[in-house]
Write an enzyme that holds these catalytic residues in place. Structure first.
Site, PDB file in Angstrom:
ATOM      1  N   ASP A   1       5.633  27.330 -35.241  1.00 15.52           N
ATOM      2  CA  ASP A   1       4.487  26.807 -35.723  1.00 15.52           C
ATOM      3  C   ASP A   1       3.447  27.542 -35.179  1.00 15.52           C
ATOM      4  O   ASP A   1       2.249  27.159 -35.696  1.00 15.52           O
ATOM      5  CB  ASP A   1       4.325  25.194 -35.119  1.00 15.52           C
ATOM      6  CG  ASP A   1       5.143  24.188 -35.965  1.00 15.52           C
ATOM      7  OD1 ASP A   1       5.802  24.521 -36.807  1.00 15.52           O
ATOM      8  OD2 ASP A   1       5.114  22.851 -35.235  1.00 15.52           O
TER       9      ASP A   1
ATOM     10  N   LYS B   1      -2.105  19.310 -35.384  1.00 10.90           N
ATOM     11  CA  LYS B   1      -2.088  19.342 -36.778  1.00 10.90           C
ATOM     12  C   LYS B   1      -1.083  18.394 -37.287  1.00 10.90           C
ATOM     13  O   LYS B   1      -0.391  17.397 -36.551  1.00 10.90           O
ATOM     14  CB  LYS B   1      -1.168  20.638 -37.236  1.00 10.90           C
ATOM     15  CG  LYS B   1       0.195  20.737 -36.538  1.00 10.90           C
ATOM     16  CD  LYS B   1       1.259  20.210 -37.207  1.00 10.90           C
ATOM     17  CE  LYS B   1       2.540  20.336 -36.627  1.00 10.90           C
ATOM     18  NZ  LYS B   1       3.755  19.628 -37.066  1.00 10.90           N
TER      19      LYS B   1
END
Length: 313
Positions: free
Chosen positions: A136, A10
């Protein structure tokens, strides 16, 4: 049962950091988007009782129970009363400790595979479990691009069009940045100057003018070589370039795939000419996280019947 999936990397298109909280964490407002590159995670669930094993070919330092993927499997087994042996194999493609969420994504990939294997559909329980593993990890369980708030656990979907990126990861150990250090440097910069913690505001529609990272300035101040890498991206035609997460990976946004590919080749050429120790990656943002699929042998995957059945419908 054997399942495989991609654990996507990401980038943070936006990372706004609020003041430190009583629990030691910072309130965040961040826009995270998954990429079309990442690790391949292979999970085997035995019919027999046994331990969790995790291997990462070529990276023996990542083997064992301390890997986030192994910790995710152990947490899943405790939470849902599973005692089956679990073997995890990770083909590592995302750089480690790079601000790209590689370990968190691997952990989420394991949770997704085990949830399918044991038919767990309690999304709230999985999200709570993910947050225990890392801030996350909940994002990588979600449907795709998302604004995250709090520690990262409060997610709201974001509409982000596909973006063509070039990522530059400095492999030089002297440029490594621990996430805790990045936030501490920001706190120190704010305490010693006029820069106060920003008001985080509410999530809005994505637009290029939002691109930014509050951690970038203090990290560049401590690691000036990162500024040169940002300059490489802009010099190669990026419309904007910032650091992802707590770094040290930086990335540039390009007007199209061809421009990004040309820039990646140019930066690789520069690296061979003197800017040694950098890894250049071509990537595109995607709108959905990848699916979990049953493992297929290379022979069956190449058979005519398999090729027909694997086409999108």
């Amino acid at each position: 049962m054997r399942l495989v999936t991609l654990a996507p990397a990401k980038v943070n298109l936006v990372l706004r950091v609020g003041p430190v909280r009583a629990d030691g964490y910072h309130d965040l407002r961040t826009l995270m988007v998954p990429l079309d590159l990442g690790d391949r995670v292979d999970v085997r669930v035995s019919a027999r009782r046994g331990p969790v094993r995790c291997t990462v070919p070529g990276r023996p330092e990542l083997h064992g129970p301390e890997n986030l993927a192994a910790r995710a499997a152990e947490a899943f087994r405790r939470r849902f009363g599973v005692d089956r042996a679990v073997s995890i194999r990770i083909e590592k493609r995302t750089p480690v400790t790079a601000g790209l969420g590689g370990g968190s994504s691997d952990a989420a990939a394991v949770l997704r595979c085990l949830a399918r294997a044991f038919r767990v559909r309690d999304r709230a329980a999985l999200a709570a479990l993910a947050l225990e593993i890392g801030s996350d990890v909940p994002f990588f369980l979600g449907p795709g691009p998302a604004w995250a708030a709090g520690r990262g656990e409060r997610l709201s979907p974001a509409d982000v069009p596909p973006l063509d990126l070039v990522l530059v990861y400095p492999a030089d150990p002297s440029l490594a940045i621990r996430a805790g250090d990045a936030y501490r440097w920001l706190d120190e910069a704010r305490a010693g100057g006029p820069q106060a913690p920003r008001r985080l505001g509410r999530p809005g529609r994505w637009r290029p003018s939002l691109l930014g990272n509050d951690l970038q300035a203090p990290c560049v101040a401590r690691k000036p070589a990162l500024q040169a890498l940002l300059g490489l991206l802009v010099g190669a035609g990026a419309t904007a370039a910032i650091m992802s997460g707590s770094g040290p990976t930086v990335f540039g946004v390009f007007p199209g795939r061809g421009a990004a590919r040309g820039a990646a080749l140019a930066i690789q050429g520069r690296a061979k000419g003197g800017a040694a120790g950098v890894q250049v990656l071509l990537a595109r943002t995607v709108r959905r996280h990848p699916r979990v699929s049953p493992w297929r042998s290379p022979r069956s995957a190449s058979s005519p019947s398999t090729r027909r059945s694997s086409r999108p419908t």
